[in-house]
Motif scaffolding. Structure first.
Motif, PDB file in Angstrom:
ATOM      1  N   ALA A  73      38.011  51.435  54.326  1.00 50.64           N
ATOM      2  CA  ALA A  73      39.033  50.822  55.185  1.00 50.64           C
ATOM      3  C   ALA A  73      38.889  49.309  55.206  1.00 50.64           C
ATOM      4  CB  ALA A  73      38.926  51.396  56.596  1.00 50.64           C
ATOM      5  N   VAL A  74      37.670  48.829  55.281  1.00 50.44           N
ATOM      6  CA  VAL A  74      37.419  47.387  55.343  1.00 50.44           C
ATOM      7  C   VAL A  74      37.889  46.682  54.069  1.00 50.44           C
ATOM      8  CG1 VAL A  74      35.584  45.642  55.388  1.00 50.44           C
ATOM      9  CG2 VAL A  74      35.518  47.568  56.998  1.00 50.44           C
ATOM     10  N   LEU A  75      37.715  47.333  52.935  1.00 48.33           N
ATOM     11  CA  LEU A  75      37.998  46.683  51.650  1.00 48.33           C
ATOM     12  C   LEU A  75      39.360  47.044  51.041  1.00 48.33           C
ATOM     13  CD1 LEU A  75      34.462  46.933  49.985  1.00 48.33           C
ATOM     14  CD2 LEU A  75      35.567  44.909  50.926  1.00 48.33           C
ATOM     15  N   ALA A  76      40.171  47.830  51.744  1.00 51.05           N
ATOM     16  CA  ALA A  76      41.450  48.270  51.187  1.00 51.05           C
ATOM     17  C   ALA A  76      42.354  47.097  50.814  1.00 51.05           C
ATOM     18  CB  ALA A  76      42.160  49.197  52.170  1.00 51.05           C
ATOM     19  N   PHE A  77      42.549  46.156  51.722  1.00 55.31           N
ATOM     20  CA  PHE A  77      43.439  45.027  51.449  1.00 55.31           C
ATOM     21  C   PHE A  77      42.885  44.095  50.375  1.00 55.31           C
ATOM     22  CE2 PHE A  77      45.236  46.592  55.366  1.00 55.31           C
ATOM     23  CZ  PHE A  77      46.599  46.344  55.215  1.00 55.31           C
ATOM     24  N   PRO A  78      41.592  43.733  50.415  1.00 57.01           N
ATOM     25  CA  PRO A  78      41.053  42.915  49.321  1.00 57.01           C
ATOM     26  C   PRO A  78      41.202  43.568  47.948  1.00 57.01           C
ATOM     27  CG  PRO A  78      39.561  42.875  51.184  1.00 57.01           C
ATOM     28  CD  PRO A  78      40.618  43.883  51.510  1.00 57.01           C
ATOM     29  N   LEU A  79      41.068  44.886  47.861  1.00 57.48           N
ATOM     30  CA  LEU A  79      41.196  45.563  46.571  1.00 57.48           C
ATOM     31  C   LEU A  79      42.609  45.420  46.006  1.00 57.48           C
ATOM     32  CD1 LEU A  79      39.150  48.846  47.180  1.00 57.48           C
ATOM     33  CD2 LEU A  79      38.509  46.905  45.754  1.00 57.48           C
ATOM     34  N   PHE A  80      43.612  45.602  46.843  1.00 61.26           N
ATOM     35  CA  PHE A  80      44.980  45.466  46.356  1.00 61.26           C
ATOM     36  C   PHE A  80      45.323  44.007  46.046  1.00 61.26           C
ATOM     37  CE2 PHE A  80      45.624  49.837  47.629  1.00 61.26           C
ATOM     38  CZ  PHE A  80      46.571  50.280  46.700  1.00 61.26           C
ATOM     39  N   ALA A  81      44.693  43.073  46.766  1.00 65.67           N
ATOM     40  CA  ALA A  81      44.889  41.663  46.432  1.00 65.67           C
ATOM     41  C   ALA A  81      44.346  41.367  45.039  1.00 65.67           C
ATOM     42  CB  ALA A  81      44.200  40.778  47.472  1.00 65.67           C
ATOM     43  N   MET A  82      43.243  41.996  44.677  1.00 66.05           N
ATOM     44  CA  MET A  82      42.683  41.831  43.334  1.00 66.05           C
ATOM     45  C   MET A  82      43.631  42.394  42.274  1.00 66.05           C
ATOM     46  SD  MET A  82      38.759  42.893  44.262  1.00 66.05           S
ATOM     47  CE  MET A  82      38.163  42.897  42.561  1.00 66.05           C
ATOM     48  N   ILE A  83      44.228  43.537  42.570  1.00 65.30           N
ATOM     49  CA  ILE A  83      45.171  44.144  41.623  1.00 65.30           C
ATOM     50  C   ILE A  83      46.393  43.254  41.436  1.00 65.30           C
ATOM     51  CG2 ILE A  83      46.721  46.116  41.281  1.00 65.30           C
ATOM     52  CD1 ILE A  83      44.570  47.799  42.819  1.00 65.30           C
ATOM     53  N   ASP A  84      46.838  42.614  42.509  1.00 67.44           N
ATOM     54  CA  ASP A  84      48.031  41.774  42.450  1.00 67.44           C
ATOM     55  C   ASP A  84      47.855  40.535  41.574  1.00 67.44           C
ATOM     56  OD1 ASP A  84      49.566  43.440  44.008  1.00 67.44           O
ATOM     57  OD2 ASP A  84      49.079  42.425  45.892  1.00 67.44           O
ATOM     58  N   THR A  85      46.622  40.195  41.229  1.00 65.92           N
ATOM     59  CA  THR A  85      46.406  39.047  40.340  1.00 65.92           C
ATOM     60  C   THR A  85      46.916  39.313  38.926  1.00 65.92           C
ATOM     61  OG1 THR A  85      44.197  39.773  39.629  1.00 65.92           O
ATOM     62  CG2 THR A  85      44.324  38.415  41.638  1.00 65.92           C
ATOM     63  N   LYS A  86      47.094  40.586  38.565  1.00 69.82           N
ATOM     64  CA  LYS A  86      47.526  41.013  37.222  1.00 69.82           C
ATOM     65  C   LYS A  86      46.482  40.759  36.146  1.00 69.82           C
ATOM     66  CE  LYS A  86      52.423  40.081  38.226  1.00 69.82           C
ATOM     67  NZ  LYS A  86      53.670  39.452  37.732  1.00 69.82           N
ATOM     68  N   SER A  87      45.335  40.291  36.550  1.00 70.05           N
ATOM     69  CA  SER A  87      44.249  40.057  35.597  1.00 70.05           C
ATOM     70  C   SER A  87      43.626  41.389  35.199  1.00 70.05           C
ATOM     71  CB  SER A  87      43.180  39.160  36.225  1.00 70.05           C
ATOM     72  OG  SER A  87      41.959  39.244  35.509  1.00 70.05           O
ATOM     73  N   PRO A  88      43.541  41.711  33.901  1.00 73.31           N
ATOM     74  CA  PRO A  88      42.913  42.969  33.491  1.00 73.31           C
ATOM     75  C   PRO A  88      41.504  43.133  34.037  1.00 73.31           C
ATOM     76  CG  PRO A  88      44.083  42.004  31.647  1.00 73.31           C
ATOM     77  CD  PRO A  88      44.112  40.987  32.744  1.00 73.31           C
ATOM     78  N   LEU A  89      40.731  42.053  34.072  1.00 71.69           N
ATOM     79  CA  LEU A  89      39.365  42.125  34.586  1.00 71.69           C
ATOM     80  C   LEU A  89      39.358  42.440  36.073  1.00 71.69           C
ATOM     81  CD1 LEU A  89      36.316  41.803  34.254  1.00 71.69           C
ATOM     82  CD2 LEU A  89      36.616  39.334  34.629  1.00 71.69           C
ATOM     83  N   MET A  90      40.204  41.739  36.846  1.00 71.69           N
ATOM     84  CA  MET A  90      40.239  41.957  38.293  1.00 71.69           C
ATOM     85  C   MET A  90      40.784  43.348  38.623  1.00 71.69           C
ATOM     86  SD  MET A  90      38.916  39.338  39.688  1.00 71.69           S
ATOM     87  CE  MET A  90      39.442  39.274  41.398  1.00 71.69           C
ATOM     88  N   ILE A  91      41.766  43.787  37.856  1.00 74.87           N
ATOM     89  CA  ILE A  91      42.319  45.136  38.074  1.00 74.87           C
ATOM     90  C   ILE A  91      41.250  46.191  37.813  1.00 74.87           C
ATOM     91  CG2 ILE A  91      43.909  46.848  37.105  1.00 74.87           C
ATOM     92  CD1 ILE A  91      45.918  44.568  36.742  1.00 74.87           C
ATOM     93  N   THR A  92      40.531  46.042  36.701  1.00 76.19           N
ATOM     94  CA  THR A  92      39.472  47.008  36.372  1.00 76.19           C
ATOM     95  C   THR A  92      38.398  47.009  37.448  1.00 76.19           C
ATOM     96  OG1 THR A  92      39.874  46.712  34.011  1.00 76.19           O
ATOM     97  CG2 THR A  92      37.751  47.658  34.651  1.00 76.19           C
ATOM     98  N   LEU A  93      38.025  45.812  37.921  1.00 76.90           N
ATOM     99  CA  LEU A  93      37.009  45.701  38.963  1.00 76.90           C
ATOM    100  C   LEU A  93      37.491  46.338  40.265  1.00 76.90           C
ATOM    101  CD1 LEU A  93      34.188  44.564  39.518  1.00 76.90           C
ATOM    102  CD2 LEU A  93      35.273  42.421  40.247  1.00 76.90           C
ATOM    103  N   ALA A  94      38.749  46.084  40.621  1.00 79.43           N
ATOM    104  CA  ALA A  94      39.290  46.629  41.871  1.00 79.43           C
ATOM    105  C   ALA A  94      39.350  48.150  41.834  1.00 79.43           C
ATOM    106  CB  ALA A  94      40.681  46.045  42.126  1.00 79.43           C
TER     107      ALA A  94
END
Length: 443
Positions: A326-347
């Protein structure tokens, strides 16, 4: 703990379990569950990448995607029905026959999906048949998981139930690897070939996999605890009804505890794959490959959490897993929104690892919420009502994209709510554990 009296007033011998047998049974449960989830996950990936284009072609793109996810959700709606049907078989006639039936059903249904003509070939019959086959998948999965973890736990020494229940859960990431890996390979084909026949290959592979899994499961012995129930004539006529009558509160806790492992998983995989590919414009291969990396990490987390559950209890592990997600839900989707393959994979990897904390111990927690005579039904109902409730989350999250102007905050909010509900389920479930009849460990 004393044993139950027989009809003649004598006391029966406690059920005997063996560490060696427990390992064999857990491995058999894992293989069968891996096949079940492989078949089930294929549909989720295809719903995001294929079915919206080939089976719902007369709709606009957004409506087609929603219809595809609705068909995907039909499988979840059918799961509680499967839980009732196979829970009845498992609690009345044995865990083994129920598990053999479910594995055959889902293998055949999945292979038939791979052979199904598309909309261009047979028109409206294509999406209707697709929904029917998804319904069969849902019925089978509704009885599979509850029986698999019940068998694994009931064959295990009490102090080692966490690790053997977790072994069944490893079937999920292994299935993700197989399903995503299969789609990764066929996505290498030219688009025309992929649409014409390439996407069918992963589904048709269900047949040889079914034969292997069935051969392994035919060697599985019935649960010693169920054999004891038969000896004492303690089975009930309609176990699902008894669960609702006498264990309704436990059922609610089981549903809460299972929400994140089911709904959260599909939010991070099925929805995110669709969101990345269709909304953000990220390459489909990037999204699918990210799920492969996440699946490897999930295996490691699952093994570790199974051992941790033996030390601190599955309830605490579930609670803290839910809070962290729950704490990390919003940060994870923010990482996905960067469109960076690395950040998406990490998220996606971090998201799956967080969800795996609770999911790893679902089997250990849910089986200890119900007495043996109601266990198959109770576990299957709890897990699959959670599935029916949260399986439509990818569709809801997709619909919310239209409300939010394609912003991801709605999906993140859904994930956070599911996670907090699971945290509550873990907190309560840890305080409601049922102790089985004393088991005798045979080394």
């Amino acid at each position: 703990m004393t044993t139950s009296p027989t009809l003649h007033g004598a006391k029966s011998a406690p059920p005997v379990v063996s560490g060696k047998d427990a390992g064999k049974i857990a491995r058999a449960a894992f293989v069968g569950t891996a096949l079940e989830w492989y078949d089930y996950y294929l549909f989720g990936t295809a719903a995001a990448l294929v079915f919206n284009r080939l089976f719902f072609t007369e709709l606009n793109p957004t409506a087609a995607l929603l219809a595809s996810f609705a068909t995907f959700g039909v499988g979840f709606a059918a799961r509680p029905i499967g839980a009732v049907v196979f829970g009845y078989i498992g609690d009345r006639y044995g865990r083994r026959p129920a598990l053999l039936t479910t594995i055959v059903m889902i293998g055949i249904a999945t292979a038939l999906i791979g052979a199904l003509p598309d909309f261009a070939s047979i028109g409206l019959a294509a999406p209707i048949l697709l929904a029917v086959l998804r319904l069969v998948q849902g019925l089978a999965v509704g009885g599979e998981w509850g029986g698999a973890v019940t068998m694994a736990v009931e064959h295990a020494p009490a102090e080692k139930r966490g690790r053997y229940a977790a072994m069944v859960q490893i079937g999920s990431p292994v299935a993700t690897l197989l399903a995503s890996g299969a789609f990764t390979l066929v996505l290498l084909l030219p688009s025309e070939a992929f649409d014409a026949w390439g996407w069918r290959i992963p589904f048709l592979l269900a047949i040889p996999m079914l034969l292997v899994a069935l051969w392994i499961r035919l060697k599985v012995e019935e649960s010693p605890i169920f054999k004891d129930l038969l000896a004492q004539e303690e089975t009930v006529k309609v176990p699902a009804l008894e669960v609702f009558r006498h264990a309704g509160g436990r059922l609610v806790v089981a549903v809460l505890a299972a929400l994140l492992g089911v709904g959260g998983f599909y939010m991070i995989t099925t929805f995110v794959v669709s969101y990345g590919a269709n909304t953000l414009g990220v390459e489909r291969s990037v999204m699918v490959n990210a799920t492969l990396v996440a699946a490897v990490a999930q295996i490691i987390v699952t093994i570790l959490m199974g051992r941790l559950a033996e030390k601190v209890g599955p309830g605490k592990v579930t609670m803290w897993g839910g809070i962290a997600t729950a704490v990390l839900a919003f940060p994870l989707f923010a990482m996905i929104d960067t469109k960076s393959p690395l950040m998406i994979t990490l998220a996606i990897t971090i998201g799956i690892m967080l969800i795996a904390v609770a999911y790893a111990v679902n089997g250990a927690l849910l089986t200890e919420l119900f007495p043996p005579k109601l266990r198959y039904s109770g576990v299957a109902l709890g897990y699959n009502i959670a599935g029916a409730t949260s399986g439509f989350m990818p569709m809801v999250a997709t619909a919310m994209l239209g409300v939010s102007g394609n912003a991801s905050w709605g999906a993140a909010l859904i994930l956070a709510i599911i996670a907090l509900l699971t945290a509550v389920g873990g907190f309560l479930g840890g305080r409601m554990r049922v102790r089985d009849k004393q088991l005798v460990a045979d080394a």
